[in-house]
Design a protein around this motif. Structure first.
Motif, PDB file in Angstrom:
ATOM      1  N   ARG A   1      39.629  77.098  64.213  1.00 45.27           N
ATOM      2  CA  ARG A   1      40.123  77.673  65.459  1.00 45.27           C
ATOM      3  C   ARG A   1      39.438  77.076  66.684  1.00 45.27           C
ATOM      4  O   ARG A   1      40.079  76.747  67.678  1.00 45.27           O
TER       5      ARG A   1
ATOM      6  N   MET B   1      43.643  86.450  74.355  1.00 45.39           N
ATOM      7  CA  MET B   1      44.699  85.862  73.543  1.00 45.39           C
ATOM      8  C   MET B   1      44.325  84.403  73.252  1.00 45.39           C
ATOM      9  O   MET B   1      43.488  83.816  73.921  1.00 45.39           O
ATOM     10  N   LYS B   2      44.961  83.816  72.233  1.00 42.54           N
ATOM     11  CA  LYS B   2      44.613  82.449  71.839  1.00 42.54           C
ATOM     12  C   LYS B   2      44.704  81.474  73.001  1.00 42.54           C
ATOM     13  O   LYS B   2      43.846  80.595  73.155  1.00 42.54           O
ATOM     14  N   ASP B   3      45.743  81.625  73.831  1.00 37.95           N
ATOM     15  CA  ASP B   3      45.936  80.668  74.921  1.00 37.95           C
ATOM     16  C   ASP B   3      45.061  80.973  76.137  1.00 37.95           C
ATOM     17  O   ASP B   3      45.151  80.287  77.153  1.00 37.95           O
ATOM     18  N   GLU B   4      44.209  81.997  76.037  1.00 37.11           N
ATOM     19  CA  GLU B   4      43.314  82.328  77.144  1.00 37.11           C
ATOM     20  C   GLU B   4      41.871  81.884  76.903  1.00 37.11           C
ATOM     21  O   GLU B   4      41.053  81.918  77.815  1.00 37.11           O
TER      22      GLU B   4
ATOM     23  N   GLU C   1      40.574  78.901  76.308  1.00 37.80           N
ATOM     24  CA  GLU C   1      40.179  77.727  77.083  1.00 37.80           C
ATOM     25  C   GLU C   1      39.881  78.104  78.528  1.00 37.80           C
ATOM     26  O   GLU C   1      38.934  77.597  79.136  1.00 37.80           O
ATOM     27  N   ASP C   2      40.688  78.992  79.098  1.00 39.83           N
ATOM     28  CA  ASP C   2      40.461  79.428  80.481  1.00 39.83           C
ATOM     29  C   ASP C   2      39.150  80.194  80.600  1.00 39.83           C
ATOM     30  O   ASP C   2      38.411  80.029  81.574  1.00 39.83           O
TER      31      ASP C   2
END
Length: 225
Positions: free
Chosen positions: A1, A162-165, A167-168
């Protein structure tokens, strides 16, 4: 992950039960070392802490950091701006108040995936011994509708990314306003929950057992949710 390697894997002991007051070592992904997963102790000790006595005192007050004040509290503001982390877990426990009863619940991802908790970390050095200690805190936010029924005393929950958060959140160039926007309650649909048995409240038992998180049927008239 995370495309990262666990440092000191021999020291890591997966468990069904971690209690913050035991100051456990937990795997954490830090924004400053993205290629490694390190074991950090729960209970953040700010780098400016003067001595071991102060460190022992403050770490029992920093297991959690409120999302609403992480950019203001002295203990957390520096970490919020430059030392953020993600704590991957399978689930967490909360207790529901029903009259005189405290009913334990296990909360987890509805799709049986990991939960990615937003956290802060810091490194503190004991000037007397030269020992360096890395610690973390879990950020909490207001409860969603499901968690408001379960954690019905304080109505709080961990801030779940969430997964797409991820990196931010780990982006070292992110602004405080961008980061604060990530610290909102996860959707109730994203989570699932069930009550668990009395084993979790038995301090004399070995709670690191799979039955700890097994569903436990209780009398419906004792439940608020």
């Amino acid at each position: 992950r995370f495309g990262a390697v666990l440092i000191d894997p021999d020291k890591y002991r997966p468990s069904y039960y971690y209690h913050a007051f035991s100051l456990p070592d937990i795997p954490v992904v830090r924004c400053t070392e993205r290629g490694t997963i390190k074991l950090l102790k729960w209970g953040l000790i700010p780098s400016w802490t003067k001595n071991i006595e102060d460190a022992r005192d403050i770490r029992f007050k920093t297991f959690n950091a409120r999302a609403e004040s992480v950019n203001e509290k002295r203990s957390f503001v520096s970490s919020f701006r430059s030392k953020r982390c993600v704590i991957p877990v399978k689930g967490f426990f909360e207790w529901q108040h029903s009259g005189k009863d405290r009913i334990p619940w296990y909360i987890y991802c509805a799709e049986n995936d990991m939960l990615l908790l937003a956290g802060l970390f810091d490194d503190w050095t004991d000037t007397a011994t030269g020992e360096s200690v890395s610690t973390f805190s879990v950020i909490t936010t207001t409860a969603n509708s499901m968690m408001s029924e379960i954690h019905n005393s304080a109505k709080r929950m961990p801030a779940i990314l969430m997964k797409d958060e991820v990196e931010d959140w780990l982006n070292t160039s992110a602004t405080p306003s961008e980061l604060s926007g990530l610290l909102r309650p996860a959707s109730s649909d994203f989570l699932a929950a069930h009550t668990v048995g009395p084993l979790i409240n038995d301090r004399n038992a070995d709670r690191n057992r799979p039955e700890l998180i097994a569903p436990f049927v209780r009398k419906q008239d004792n439940l608020l949710f």
